[in-house]
Design a protein around this motif. Structure first.
Motif, PDB file in Angstrom:
ATOM      1  N   SER A  69       0.830  -1.207   0.000  1.00  0.00           N
ATOM      2  CA  SER A  69       0.000   0.000   0.000  1.00  0.00           C
ATOM      3  C   SER A  69       0.862   1.253   0.000  1.00  0.00           C
ATOM      4  CB  SER A  69      -0.906   0.015   1.237  1.00  0.00           C
ATOM      5  OG  SER A  69      -1.778  -1.095   1.193  1.00  0.00           O
ATOM      6  N   LEU A  70       1.907   1.243   0.830  1.00  0.00           N
ATOM      7  CA  LEU A  70       2.784   2.414   0.903  1.00  0.00           C
ATOM      8  C   LEU A  70       3.469   2.691  -0.427  1.00  0.00           C
ATOM      9  CD1 LEU A  70       4.522   2.155   4.396  1.00  0.00           C
ATOM     10  CD2 LEU A  70       2.963   3.933   3.602  1.00  0.00           C
ATOM     11  N   SER A  71       3.857   1.616  -1.132  1.00  0.00           N
ATOM     12  CA  SER A  71       4.542   1.833  -2.410  1.00  0.00           C
ATOM     13  C   SER A  71       3.614   2.553  -3.381  1.00  0.00           C
ATOM     14  CB  SER A  71       5.013   0.505  -3.002  1.00  0.00           C
ATOM     15  OG  SER A  71       3.910  -0.193  -3.562  1.00  0.00           O
ATOM     16  N   MET A 200      -5.960   5.436  -1.679  1.00  0.00           N
ATOM     17  CA  MET A 200      -5.315   4.142  -1.878  1.00  0.00           C
ATOM     18  C   MET A 200      -6.244   3.021  -1.394  1.00  0.00           C
ATOM     19  SD  MET A 200      -3.785   1.751   0.208  1.00  0.00           S
ATOM     20  CE  MET A 200      -3.421   2.693   1.666  1.00  0.00           C
ATOM     21  N   LEU A 201      -6.879   3.221  -0.221  1.00  0.00           N
ATOM     22  CA  LEU A 201      -7.772   2.187   0.326  1.00  0.00           C
ATOM     23  C   LEU A 201      -8.921   1.903  -0.629  1.00  0.00           C
ATOM     24  CD1 LEU A 201      -7.845   3.404   3.982  1.00  0.00           C
ATOM     25  CD2 LEU A 201      -6.836   1.289   3.134  1.00  0.00           C
ATOM     26  N   ALA A 202      -9.526   2.976  -1.135  1.00  0.00           N
ATOM     27  CA  ALA A 202     -10.641   2.797  -2.064  1.00  0.00           C
ATOM     28  C   ALA A 202     -10.176   2.050  -3.298  1.00  0.00           C
ATOM     29  CB  ALA A 202     -11.206   4.166  -2.443  1.00  0.00           C
ATOM     30  N   TRP A 214      -7.178  -4.489   0.557  1.00  0.00           N
ATOM     31  CA  TRP A 214      -7.559  -5.859   0.207  1.00  0.00           C
ATOM     32  C   TRP A 214      -7.858  -6.687   1.452  1.00  0.00           C
ATOM     33  CZ3 TRP A 214      -5.192 -10.446   1.563  1.00  0.00           C
ATOM     34  CH2 TRP A 214      -5.734 -11.588   0.956  1.00  0.00           C
ATOM     35  N   ILE A 215      -7.063  -6.486   2.533  1.00  0.00           N
ATOM     36  CA  ILE A 215      -7.278  -7.245   3.776  1.00  0.00           C
ATOM     37  C   ILE A 215      -8.714  -7.063   4.259  1.00  0.00           C
ATOM     38  CG2 ILE A 215      -6.714  -7.281   6.246  1.00  0.00           C
ATOM     39  CD1 ILE A 215      -3.863  -6.935   5.604  1.00  0.00           C
ATOM     40  N   ILE A 216      -9.195  -5.842   4.188  1.00  0.00           N
ATOM     41  CA  ILE A 216     -10.540  -5.567   4.694  1.00  0.00           C
ATOM     42  C   ILE A 216     -11.594  -6.228   3.810  1.00  0.00           C
ATOM     43  CG2 ILE A 216     -12.207  -3.738   5.162  1.00  0.00           C
ATOM     44  CD1 ILE A 216      -9.794  -1.963   5.878  1.00  0.00           C
TER      45      ILE A 216
END
Lengths: 261, 246
Positions: A69-71, A200-202, A214-216
């Motif tokens: 995610s950070l990348s 990024m999360l979306a 993706w984990i969520i």
């Protein structure tokens, strides 16, 4: 009251409220008898620690997912920084640049990054490029706006002083306008960073095979509420660290701005 | 004092639209002199200075510097504003260097910076940032920056307007000393008559708008001047009358 004392008291209040919330959460879970088992705080923390050492999905521990995610955030954020700062500063200082780009920018600015998702997938596919693009959009707007504001609010006295010392136009821009705008650019970077982190999360929730979003989504797919909440916990922790990291960087880079006063 | 003309102002006129601010102003500034310009508040003193330096283009008339049209890039002119114009992101030392670097005077730059800081007594504060300094120190940074470039002409626009009386006297003495020491030509704008009488070799009194020259008074009292001396008081009253008199 001494400053140290004050800080200790603030910490005690904050920490106390936090613990009280955890306690209420625990009590509520124990007292309600819902069909879907809602995890207790202890279960979430236990799972979170477990995720640090065991893979979530096939390939990565939670640390690996966070790095993915950070990348993505870093790539989009950096591209936005370069383009946004250049566009913002030049729009702020050169009337022609403003005349050319401001109308388009103002038209595109209110379109939320999420509205770009379908188009971005059609353009870039579901790989990394699509995520970079969305995060770029999310960070580009605050970078541009704050650089613009920084350049327009430059102290005219300083510009006059530089001209009187014989500065040409390029020197005025690079020696006065750019450094004077740096504090404003930094506050734009703060906003850009938190926007990037959210977008990024979306992007990951819509399509990804790794990453914290993706984990969520993966937790939802198998009705694993504990995994979902542990993922959210990771989002909170990393987001907090990012914001503070940026603040530290700002303090290092802008020594002149936070001394005295 | 030698009487070589350094700056020649002829028929300087400035209009903003229909508003006539400067009306046919002509005078000379001699090499090495300290010329004070006084006038009633709002009489266009700053417009006057900005036209002098071509920050504004004059409507008509001409300003010659050593016989040529004045040009900020070519001629060594320094300007000290009423507002503090130290660059906040540069240390005291870097601020003083800044002017020299803009003018590409790299030769002996470290010594020049050191000397300038010493002149204004800021050597100990060389690595401080402007936010850490007091008002009078900030203005001294700007003065050091101006003197470091060894200007041929120094323009000062109410440089001490925001300082208290004590600091004012100290910095005024300092500036007179610096100018005499470096033989700099100075044009000093103020609305404070006492300040003008205290500093100037000549005092140019302006009228109210549209501004023209009321009179040029020669002030030959020896430095350092005593503001309580009868000659000083007499000179001050004379100029006050000139200003009241339009």
């Amino acid at each position: 009251m001494s400053k140290k004392n004050q800080r200790a008291r603030a910490l005690a209040y904050g920490g106390g409220t936090f613990l009280l919330l955890l306690f209420l959460w625990e009590i509520l879970v124990r007292m309600t008898d819902s069909q879907i088992p809602f995890p207790t705080p202890f279960a979430v923390i236990e799972r979170f620690v477990d995720m640090l050492f065991h893979n979530v999905g096939y390939y990565y521990t939670i640390v690996g997912h966070v790095l993915w995610s950070l990348s993505r955030v870093l790539a989009g954020f950096c591209m936005a920084a370069v383009l946004g700062i250049v566009l913002g500063l030049t729009m702020g200082w050169f009337p022609y640049v403003r005349a050319i780009f401001m109308p388009i920018f103002n038209l595109l600015r209110p379109i939320a990054p999420l509205a770009w998702i379908p188009l971005a997938i059609l353009w870039f596919g579901i790989g990394e490029k699509y995520k970079y693009f969305l995060i770029f959009i999310a960070a580009f707007v605050p970078f541009t706006l704050n650089s613009y504001a920084g350049a327009t609010h430059v102290d005219k006295q300083l510009v006059g002083a530089a001209k009187m010392l014989g500065a040409n136009n390029a020197q005025v821009f690079f020696e006065i306008v750019v450094p004077a705008a740096v504090p404003s650019i930094f506050s734009g970077a703060q906003v850009a960073l938190s926007n990037s982190w959210m977008t990024m999360l979306a992007a990951e929730m819509v399509c990804a095979t790794e990453g914290i979003g993706w984990i969520i989504i993966a937790g939802q797919a198998v009705n694993d509420m504990t995994q979902m909440i542990a993922g959210m916990l990771a989002i909170g922790i990393v987001g907090f660290l990012l914001a503070n990291g940026m603040r530290l960087l700002e303090r290092r880079c802008l020594v002149w701005n936070n001394q005295g006063n | 004092m030698n009487k070589n003309v350094k700056v020649q102002v002829t028929h300087l006129t400035k209009k903003f639209g229909e508003l006539l601010v400067l009306n046919d102003v002509s005078f000379d500034v001699y090499d090495g002199e300290f010329l004070c310009i006084v006038g009633p508040t709002g009489c266009g003193k700053t417009t006057f200075l900005n036209s002098l330096t071509h920050l504004y283009e004059p409507t008509s008339g001409e300003i010659l510097f050593k016989g040529e049209k004045i040009d900020l890039r070519k001629h060594d002119i320094a300007y000290i504003f009423q507002e503090y114009s130290a660059m906040e992101w540069l240390t005291v030392k870097e601020n003083v260097r800044f002017g020299l670097e803009l003018k590409k005077q790299y030769k002996g730059i470290n010594e020049k910076v050191k000397d300038a800081l010493e002149l204004v007594g800021l050597t100990k504060f060389a690595d401080y940032y402007p936010r850490q300094l007091s008002a009078s120190m900030l203005q001294r940074v700007v003065i050091a920056r101006a003197f470091a470039t060894q200007p041929e002409l120094l323009l000062m626009d109410e440089p001490y307007g925001q300082l208290d009386i004590n600091l004012r006297f100290r910095l005024e003495d300092e500036v007179v000393r610096l100018c005499k020491q470096t033989k700099t030509t100075v044009i000093f704008i103020t609305h404070n008559i006492e300040e003008a009488v205290y500093l100037g070799d000549r005092i140019l009194v302006l009228t109210n708008k549209p501004t023209s020259i009321k009179e040029i008074v020669t002030d030959e009292l020896p430095h350092p001047r005593d503001i309580a001396a009868p000659e000083f008081v007499e000179m001050r009253n004379r100029i006050t009358d000139l200003i009241k008199w339009w």
